[in-house]
Design a protein around this motif. Structure first.
Motif, PDB file in Angstrom:
ATOM      1  N   TYR A 105       0.775  -1.075  -0.237  1.00 33.46           N
ATOM      2  CA  TYR A 105      -0.001  -0.274  -0.021  1.00 33.46           C
ATOM      3  C   TYR A 105       0.890   1.294  -0.018  1.00 33.46           C
ATOM      4  O   TYR A 105       0.451   2.351  -0.425  1.00 33.46           O
ATOM      5  N   TRP A 106       2.029   1.140   0.791  1.00 29.53           N
ATOM      6  CA  TRP A 106       2.991   2.249   0.578  1.00 29.53           C
ATOM      7  C   TRP A 106       3.243   2.591  -0.997  1.00 29.53           C
ATOM      8  O   TRP A 106       3.192   3.649  -1.335  1.00 29.53           O
ATOM      9  N   TRP A 107       3.665   1.620  -1.761  1.00 28.90           N
ATOM     10  CA  TRP A 107       3.834   1.770  -3.229  1.00 28.90           C
ATOM     11  C   TRP A 107       2.669   2.201  -3.868  1.00 28.90           C
ATOM     12  O   TRP A 107       2.764   3.161  -4.859  1.00 28.90           O
ATOM     13  N   HIS A 113       0.181   9.281  -6.503  1.00 24.30           N
ATOM     14  CA  HIS A 113       1.065  10.474  -6.432  1.00 24.30           C
ATOM     15  C   HIS A 113       1.659  10.607  -7.857  1.00 24.30           C
ATOM     16  O   HIS A 113       1.802  11.882  -8.308  1.00 24.30           O
ATOM     17  N   MET A 114       2.596   9.794  -8.179  1.00 24.04           N
ATOM     18  CA  MET A 114       3.433   9.923  -9.182  1.00 24.04           C
ATOM     19  C   MET A 114       2.864   9.649 -10.611  1.00 24.04           C
ATOM     20  O   MET A 114       3.435   9.979 -11.423  1.00 24.04           O
ATOM     21  N   TRP A 119      -3.024  10.307 -10.335  1.00 22.69           N
ATOM     22  CA  TRP A 119      -3.000  11.282  -9.566  1.00 22.69           C
ATOM     23  C   TRP A 119      -4.484  12.224  -9.656  1.00 22.69           C
ATOM     24  O   TRP A 119      -4.736  12.860  -8.952  1.00 22.69           O
ATOM     25  N   ARG A 120      -5.038  12.509 -10.977  1.00 19.64           N
ATOM     26  CA  ARG A 120      -6.143  13.011 -11.150  1.00 19.64           C
ATOM     27  C   ARG A 120      -7.196  12.514 -10.382  1.00 19.64           C
ATOM     28  O   ARG A 120      -8.240  13.451  -9.848  1.00 19.64           O
ATOM     29  N   PHE A 121      -7.271  11.217  -9.707  1.00 21.14           N
ATOM     30  CA  PHE A 121      -8.449  10.867  -8.962  1.00 21.14           C
ATOM     31  C   PHE A 121      -8.095  11.123  -7.426  1.00 21.14           C
ATOM     32  O   PHE A 121      -8.770  11.711  -6.656  1.00 21.14           O
ATOM     33  N   HIS A 122      -6.759  10.632  -7.157  1.00 19.40           N
ATOM     34  CA  HIS A 122      -6.207  11.117  -5.755  1.00 19.40           C
ATOM     35  C   HIS A 122      -6.258  12.675  -5.375  1.00 19.40           C
ATOM     36  O   HIS A 122      -6.416  12.969  -4.103  1.00 19.40           O
ATOM     37  N   GLN A 211       4.597  21.048  -2.049  1.00 25.74           N
ATOM     38  CA  GLN A 211       4.701  19.653  -2.769  1.00 25.74           C
ATOM     39  C   GLN A 211       5.630  18.919  -2.286  1.00 25.74           C
ATOM     40  O   GLN A 211       5.461  17.597  -2.245  1.00 25.74           O
ATOM     41  N   ARG A 212       6.824  19.103  -1.694  1.00 28.52           N
ATOM     42  CA  ARG A 212       7.719  18.331  -1.366  1.00 28.52           C
ATOM     43  C   ARG A 212       7.369  17.740   0.003  1.00 28.52           C
ATOM     44  O   ARG A 212       7.786  16.613   0.297  1.00 28.52           O
ATOM     45  N   GLU A 213       6.550  18.436   0.732  1.00 29.76           N
ATOM     46  CA  GLU A 213       5.865  17.946   2.088  1.00 29.76           C
ATOM     47  C   GLU A 213       4.838  16.712   1.642  1.00 29.76           C
ATOM     48  O   GLU A 213       4.813  15.642   2.108  1.00 29.76           O
ATOM     49  N   THR A 214       3.981  16.955   0.718  1.00 30.72           N
ATOM     50  CA  THR A 214       3.015  15.887   0.027  1.00 30.72           C
ATOM     51  C   THR A 214       3.621  14.840  -0.439  1.00 30.72           C
ATOM     52  O   THR A 214       3.169  13.751  -0.273  1.00 30.72           O
ATOM     53  N   ASN A 215       4.631  15.184  -1.069  1.00 30.80           N
ATOM     54  CA  ASN A 215       5.354  13.934  -1.578  1.00 30.80           C
ATOM     55  C   ASN A 215       6.084  13.407  -0.450  1.00 30.80           C
ATOM     56  O   ASN A 215       7.535  13.150  -0.622  1.00 30.80           O
ATOM     57  N   SER A 216       5.871  13.037   0.536  1.00 23.38           N
ATOM     58  CA  SER A 216       6.425  12.307   1.571  1.00 23.38           C
ATOM     59  C   SER A 216       5.452  11.696   2.508  1.00 23.38           C
ATOM     60  O   SER A 216       4.109  12.001   2.433  1.00 23.38           O
ATOM     61  N   ASN A 217       5.737  10.977   3.401  1.00 28.71           N
ATOM     62  CA  ASN A 217       4.906  10.379   4.595  1.00 28.71           C
ATOM     63  C   ASN A 217       3.760   9.611   3.621  1.00 28.71           C
ATOM     64  O   ASN A 217       2.688   9.938   4.011  1.00 28.71           O
ATOM     65  N   TRP A 218       4.139   8.607   2.853  1.00 27.29           N
ATOM     66  CA  TRP A 218       3.077   7.817   2.267  1.00 27.29           C
ATOM     67  C   TRP A 218       2.757   6.581   2.841  1.00 27.29           C
ATOM     68  O   TRP A 218       1.703   5.674   2.543  1.00 27.29           O
TER      69      TRP A 218
END
Ligand SMILES: [Zn+2]
Length: 290
Positions: A105-107, A113-114, A119-122, A211-218
């Motif tokens: 689920y982490w992946w 996001h990637m 991403w359109r949906f998330h 954005q850098r913070e969103t792209n963390s803690n997955w």
């Protein structure tokens, strides 16, 4: 009878009432002990997130669980998948299921996001302008469809048993409710919990407009995968976070109709309406900031 109509007693009689109780408890706790101050009308958001989640609830019950459960049964009978190849005591298989599935689920969250299509949906989930336990239900139904594919594949590859799948799914949902909640845990307690679990402050950073913070803690249940991938961020105090997606900050652009349509529209670049790119310097932090 259609497989989707079959009863899943563990979910229907244990999971759902348990999750409902956890939801209500967190609703009370975040009202009584708020973490971040809320900027938008709580009732509006609650109703909006609830209505947005209705198709999602139906999809979870009619497809997201029945399809992977059917695959889990088939894989067990056919002897397919990692955990079906090795003989393990029940408790070891249980721990292995939690670790393998949570890491998968982490992946999956990373991919949401990637991969631009995902991403359109998330994005719909992230456009919430405040973050609380109701955000945990705010998922576009399109994301649910992709999730069914991901979950089915993970169950097949790992050979997850049908009962363990439901147990894990209930835990995953409970963790999702918990880390989205706006409940201010005493910082010392949260720091201890955050040695193992994804906590509200940790996930709050993931919902930042930076954005850098969103792209963390997955992570979803355990925080270890973010430590492993060096994507764990804990240096941002909660009162410094602006919740949301930089380019979607206008409340009247985030009505129910627009949220349902959002994935099918041209996606805006990650910039504030002023054109600014929200930034914040990363500071080394040994401990989760307050
Ligand atoms: Zn996310």
């Amino acid at each position: 009878m259609l497989p989707a109509m079959q009863k899943i007693p563990l979910m229907d009689y244990v999971g759902r009432p348990l999750l409902a109780c956890i939801f209500l408890a967190l609703l009370w706790l975040q009202w009584r002990f708020p973490l971040r101050c809320q900027h938008f009308n709580v009732l509006h958001r609650l109703v909006r997130n609830f209505v947005l989640s209705i198709p999602g609830f139906a999809i979870v019950r009619l497809a997201m669980l029945p399809i992977p459960i059917a695959i889990a049964m088939w894989a067990r009978d056919q002897h397919i998948g990692l955990l079906n190849w090795v003989v393990l005591p029940g408790w070891v298989a249980g721990i292995a299921t939690f670790l393998l599935m949570d890491y998968a689920y982490w992946w999956w969250h990373w991919a949401n996001h990637m991969v631009p299509l995902f991403w359109r949906f998330h994005n719909v989930h992230h456009t919430d302008l405040d973050l609380d336990v109701s955000t945990a239900a705010r998922f576009h139904f399109g994301e649910m469809f992709f999730s069914i594919g991901f979950l089915s594949l993970a169950v097949l590859v790992f050979g997850v048993g049908p009962i363990m799948l439901v147990v894990f799914f209930i835990a995953l949902e409970a963790a999702t409710l918990f880390h989205h909640s706006n409940w201010r845990l005493p910082i010392k307690v949260e720091r201890v919990l955050n040695l193992i679990l994804v906590t509200p402050r940790m996930h709050g950073i993931h919902h930042s407009i930076v954005q850098r913070e969103t792209n963390s803690n997955w992570g979803t249940i355990f925080c270890w995968w973010d430590k492993l991938h060096r994507t764990l961020r804990c240096d941002v105090p909660q009162d410094a976070i602006t919740i949301g997606v930089a380019a979607y900050r206008e409340e009247d652009e985030l009505t129910l109709g627009q949220l349902f349509a959002l994935p099918f529209r041209k996606q805006r670049a990650w910039r504030l309406p002023s054109g600014e790119f929200p930034e914040r310097e990363a500071r080394p932090a040994a401990k989760l900031a307050e």
